[in-house]
Design an enzyme around this catalytic site. Sequence first.
Site, mmCIF file in Angstrom:
data_model
loop_
_atom_site.group_PDB
_atom_site.id
_atom_site.type_symbol
_atom_site.label_atom_id
_atom_site.label_comp_id
_atom_site.label_asym_id
_atom_site.label_seq_id
_atom_site.Cartn_x
_atom_site.Cartn_y
_atom_site.Cartn_z
ATOM 1 N N SER A 1 4.748 2.644 -3.293
ATOM 2 C CA SER A 1 5.558 1.801 -4.179
ATOM 3 C C SER A 1 6.238 2.683 -5.217
ATOM 4 C CB SER A 1 4.637 0.791 -4.876
ATOM 5 O OG SER A 1 5.327 0.100 -5.891
ATOM 6 N N TYR B 1 -2.583 -2.508 -10.046
ATOM 7 C CA TYR B 1 -1.729 -2.277 -8.866
ATOM 8 C C TYR B 1 -1.146 -0.865 -8.913
ATOM 9 C CZ TYR B 1 2.091 -2.950 -5.490
ATOM 10 O OH TYR B 1 2.945 -2.826 -4.420
ATOM 11 N N LYS C 1 -1.632 2.363 -6.406
ATOM 12 C CA LYS C 1 -0.507 3.044 -5.747
ATOM 13 C C LYS C 1 -0.380 4.503 -6.206
ATOM 14 C CE LYS C 1 0.954 -0.386 -3.123
ATOM 15 N NZ LYS C 1 0.984 -0.312 -1.653
HETATM 16 N N1 LIG Z 1 7.048 -6.738 -2.207
HETATM 17 C C1 LIG Z 1 7.230 -5.729 -3.058
HETATM 18 O O1 LIG Z 1 7.896 -5.877 -4.098
HETATM 19 C C2 LIG Z 1 6.672 -4.371 -2.761
HETATM 20 C C3 LIG Z 1 7.208 -3.263 -3.439
HETATM 21 C C4 LIG Z 1 6.677 -2.009 -3.196
HETATM 22 C C5 LIG Z 1 5.645 -1.862 -2.286
HETATM 23 N N2 LIG Z 1 5.147 -2.955 -1.636
HETATM 24 C C6 LIG Z 1 4.046 -2.746 -0.707
HETATM 25 O O2 LIG Z 1 4.456 -3.152 0.580
HETATM 26 C C7 LIG Z 1 3.325 -3.533 1.355
HETATM 27 C C8 LIG Z 1 3.576 -4.875 2.028
HETATM 28 O O3 LIG Z 1 3.733 -5.859 1.006
HETATM 29 P P1 LIG Z 1 4.587 -7.207 1.194
HETATM 30 O O4 LIG Z 1 5.456 -7.310 0.000
HETATM 31 O O5 LIG Z 1 5.188 -7.270 2.550
HETATM 32 O O6 LIG Z 1 3.420 -8.290 1.035
HETATM 33 P P2 LIG Z 1 3.104 -9.651 1.831
HETATM 34 O O7 LIG Z 1 2.106 -10.359 0.997
HETATM 35 O O8 LIG Z 1 4.356 -10.354 2.219
HETATM 36 O O9 LIG Z 1 2.422 -9.116 3.184
HETATM 37 C C9 LIG Z 1 1.221 -8.403 3.144
HETATM 38 C C10 LIG Z 1 0.483 -8.601 4.458
HETATM 39 O O10 LIG Z 1 -0.747 -7.838 4.365
HETATM 40 C C11 LIG Z 1 -1.800 -8.639 4.905
HETATM 41 N N3 LIG Z 1 -3.100 -8.223 4.344
HETATM 42 C C12 LIG Z 1 -3.594 -8.482 3.105
HETATM 43 N N4 LIG Z 1 -4.852 -8.000 2.989
HETATM 44 C C13 LIG Z 1 -5.150 -7.415 4.177
HETATM 45 C C14 LIG Z 1 -6.283 -6.746 4.667
HETATM 46 N N5 LIG Z 1 -7.409 -6.625 3.922
HETATM 47 N N6 LIG Z 1 -6.257 -6.231 5.930
HETATM 48 C C15 LIG Z 1 -5.145 -6.406 6.704
HETATM 49 N N7 LIG Z 1 -4.046 -7.059 6.294
HETATM 50 C C16 LIG Z 1 -4.038 -7.555 5.042
HETATM 51 C C17 LIG Z 1 -1.423 -10.070 4.508
HETATM 52 O O11 LIG Z 1 -2.111 -11.035 5.313
HETATM 53 C C18 LIG Z 1 0.083 -10.056 4.715
HETATM 54 O O12 LIG Z 1 0.435 -10.430 6.040
HETATM 55 C C19 LIG Z 1 2.142 -3.517 0.380
HETATM 56 O O13 LIG Z 1 1.411 -2.313 0.502
HETATM 57 C C20 LIG Z 1 2.812 -3.596 -0.974
HETATM 58 O O14 LIG Z 1 2.003 -3.060 -2.003
HETATM 59 C C21 LIG Z 1 5.644 -4.191 -1.852
#
Ligand SMILES: NC(=O)c1ccc[n+]([C@@H]2O[C@H](COP(=O)([O-])OP(=O)(O)OC[C@H]3O[C@@H](n4cnc5c(N)ncnc54)[C@H](O)[C@@H]3O)[C@@H](O)[C@H]2O)c1
Length: 275
Positions: free
Chosen positions: A139, A152, A156
């Site tokens: 992130s 968080y 990260k």
């Molecule tokens: N959305 C943002 O703004 C953003 C920004 C930077 C980084 N990220 C990172 O991107 C990645 C994906 O996030 P997203 O925004 O798509 O979130 P999201 O909530 O849409 O999807 C996350 C997925 O991870 C699954 N998950 C949760 N816990 C789990 C576990 N213990 N084992 C296996 N699967 C699990 C959930 O069921 C879900 O399908 C994450 O690592 C998040 O930190 C997101």
Amino acid sequence: MTSHRQVAVVTGAARGIGHAIATALATDGWSVALADVNGDAARTAAARLKGGGCVGLGVDVRDQTSVAQLLRDAEAALGPVDLFVNNAGVMWVGPFDEEPESATRRMLDVNLIGVVNGFRVAAPAMRARGHGHILTIASAASRLAPPGEAAYAASKHGVLGYCTAVRRELKGTGVHVSLVCPVVVRTELAAGTSGGAARTLRPEQVAKAVVDVVRRPRFVTFVPRHVALLTVVLAVLPQQARDWLSERTVPDQVRATDRVKRADYERQLVDRDDP
Ligand SMILES: NC(=O)c1ccc[n+]([C@@H]2O[C@H](COP(=O)([O-])OP(=O)(O)OC[C@H]3O[C@@H](n4cnc5c(N)ncnc54)[C@H](O)[C@@H]3O)[C@@H](O)[C@H]2O)c1
């Protein structure tokens, strides 16, 4: 050059960024194992991907045994894994002293221990074959630390430190280590949060960056790319100037986040009592 379709595992692939990555890789000709703690949703998502060659599998990335089983299941279904994408993640947003302990633990367990488990399970076979790539969705909060995202950001930042050390350990083995670090992406995880000075992203934009890094591996890629410049400038400024610039570029999620819009998502982080 390999004659078989290349094989990828993507964790957290039932929705959001993980689903977009799996879709982009499948479109690019990869066989993909879509893995998620919600195994049914992963199987449904895999069945919907065009072109076949994809499977949906259950996994809880917090548990190394579960991740090891995922790798065995993926290899049995699709063949040796060339690319392992650590994507699964969770986020609680609000004042640090209001954060429920269960939410703090879940963030560290999923976001940091989950990545550690991915490396420990996927790297040995890749090293033995002299070929592979472990790509982690970190992130912008791996370098920046928005107020309201203390734990968080800690998770990260931890991922960045872990990958920095492991990359050196794997140097010369043929196993690439890389991080893709997006700003706010419009998914359930980010519901109600603010992008601050940066424009928020669609999951497909992150997926495109992932496909680029898979084709031409490099260690850290910010999405959008210019965030890298901000992190460099912030790192060299004296503290007072750093505070001034941070306050104008990094969103204060304590003030800016709509907590009502996050209520449903965060209830799941706090209430779920699965292992
Ligand atoms: N959305 C943002 O703004 C953003 C920004 C930077 C980084 N990220 C990172 O991107 C990645 C994906 O996030 P997203 O925004 O798509 O979130 P999201 O909530 O849409 O999807 C996350 C997925 O991870 C699954 N998950 C949760 N816990 C789990 C576990 N213990 N084992 C296996 N699967 C699990 C959930 O069921 C879900 O399908 C994450 O690592 C998040 O930190 C997101």
